[in-house]
Design a protein around this motif. Structure first.
Motif, mmCIF file in Angstrom:
data_model
loop_
_atom_site.group_PDB
_atom_site.id
_atom_site.type_symbol
_atom_site.label_atom_id
_atom_site.label_comp_id
_atom_site.label_asym_id
_atom_site.label_seq_id
_atom_site.Cartn_x
_atom_site.Cartn_y
_atom_site.Cartn_z
ATOM 1 N N CYS A 101 1.253 -0.885 -0.102
ATOM 2 C CA CYS A 101 -0.194 0.001 0.141
ATOM 3 C C CYS A 101 0.523 0.885 -0.457
ATOM 4 C CB CYS A 101 -0.864 -0.348 0.986
ATOM 5 S SG CYS A 101 -2.161 -1.335 1.762
ATOM 6 N N TYR A 111 -3.998 1.869 9.561
ATOM 7 C CA TYR A 111 -3.733 0.883 8.577
ATOM 8 C C TYR A 111 -5.045 0.257 8.849
ATOM 9 C CZ TYR A 111 -2.094 -2.575 5.484
ATOM 10 O OH TYR A 111 -2.092 -3.468 4.089
ATOM 11 N N CYS A 115 -3.520 -5.730 3.185
ATOM 12 C CA CYS A 115 -2.748 -6.672 2.383
ATOM 13 C C CYS A 115 -2.394 -8.478 3.431
ATOM 14 C CB CYS A 115 -1.809 -6.038 2.591
ATOM 15 S SG CYS A 115 -1.034 -4.352 0.978
#
Ligand SMILES: [Zn+2]
Length: 260
Positions: A101, A111, A115
Motif C-alpha cells: 500500500c 492501517y 494486505c
C-alpha cells in the motif's frame, strides 16, 4: 539506570534537542545513571553524514558527553542484522506480511489491514507489517526498504538494555504501540517512560530542523555561549523561571530537590 540520547541525522540540532538533552543527562546524572548515544539513521534517504558530524560537534560544544555509543559511534544503519534477526523471531509467533500500500492509500495513522490476507510475495516497493491485536498493523519495514522508527527503536531499546526512555511528549501516542511490540518480541518488562514538554513556536507549532532562529549552530555562530543556550532551552520549558547560564555538567541540579 541507562537512558539514551537518540538524534536523527536528518538536520541540525535546535533548542528542542537541547531540551531533550537537558532531561536525558539531567535525570541520568541525578539518578546515578548512564547515557547511551544512538544515531537514529534508519531512514537512509533522509539521513546525511554532514548532519551526523554536525550533531556530534554541537553536542560536544554544548558539553553533553555520552557514557557509551560515541566511540565507536552506535548507528542504526550498522545494525541491519539485528533488525533482521528480530524480524525472524517475530515471524515465529506473529503474522508478519507483505504490504504494498502506498502512503496515499493509507492516508492516516491507522492501517486497515488491507494486505493482511493477500499473501503477497516480498519484493521491491513492498513493506512489511505485523498484525496487531486491535488492528492498526504496525509497519516494520517501509516500501523503500528502511526499518521503521517504531521497529528499530523498540529492538534497540530491548537489545541495548535501556531502562528509562526520556523524550518529548509528542511521542506519547506511540508509547502504547511500542510497548505492545516489545511484548510481541517476548519482553515482558517495561522501561520507565518520561515525557517532557516541547519548545513550541509562538504560534504553537513544533520546531522544525530548519528553524533558523533556534538552531544550535546559528545561535553559536551569533556568539551565544553553550551555558547560555542551555539556560535558554531550560527556561523555554519552565525548568527554570528565567534564562540564566546553565553548564551541561550542572543540569542534574535542575532535577534535584533543593535541601529543605
Ligand atoms: Zn497494504
Amino acid at each position: 539506570m541507562l537512558t539514551r540520547y537518540a538524534p536523527s541525522p536528518t538536520g541540525h540540532l535546535h533548542l528542542g534537542h537541547v531540551v531533550n538533552a537537558i532531561y536525558v543527562w539531567g535525570l541520568a546524572r541525578a539518578g546515578a545513571g548512564r547515557v547511551l548515544l544512538r544515531m537514529e539513521d534508519h531512514d537512509r534517504i533522509r539521513c546525511r553524514p554532514e548532519y551526523e558530524a554536525g550533531i556530534l560537534e554541537d553536542l560536544a560544544w554544548l558539553g553533553f558527553v555520552p557514557d557509551q555509543g560515541l566511540d565507536p559511534l552506535l548507528r542504526q544503519s550498522d545494525r541491519d542484522g539485528v533488525y533482521r534477526e528480530a524480524l525472524e523471531r517475530l515471524r515465529h509467533t506473529h503474522h508478519v506480511y507483505v504490504c504494498d500500500c502506498s502512503r496515499k492509500r493509507i492516508a492516516g495513522e491507522h492501517y486497515d489491514g488491507f494486505c493482511r490476507t493477500r499473501g503477497l510475495t516480498d519484493g521491491p516497493r513492498c513493506g512489511l507489517r505485523v498484525q496487531m491485536d486491535d488492528g492498526g498493523d504496525l509497519l516494520l519495514r517501509d516500501r523503500d526498504g528502511n526499518w521503521t522508527y517504531h521497529f528499530a527503536v523498540t529492538v534497540d531499546d530491548i537489545q541495548q538494555g535501556i531502562t528509562h526512555i526520556i523524550r518529548g511528549d509528542d511521542l506519547l501516542s506511540s508509547t502504547d504501540r511500542q510497548l505492545r511490540l516489545r511484548r510481541m518480541l517476548g519482553v515482558a518488562a517495561s522501561p520507565v517512560f518520561v515525557h517532557h514538554p516541547l519548545v513550541l513556536k509562538p504560534n504553537g507549532e513544533k520546531l522544525s530542523k530548519s528553524a533558523g532562529d533556534t538552531g544550535v549552530r546559528e545561535l553559536r555562530e551569533a556568539g551565544v555561549g553553550a551555558a547560555d543556550l542551555i539556560g535558554r532551552a531550560a527556561a523555554a520549558v519552565g525548568l527554570i523561571d528565567e534564562a540564566r547560564p546553565v553548564a551541561a555538567s550542572d543540569v542534574a541540579a535542575l532535577f534535584l530537590k533543593p535541601e529543605a
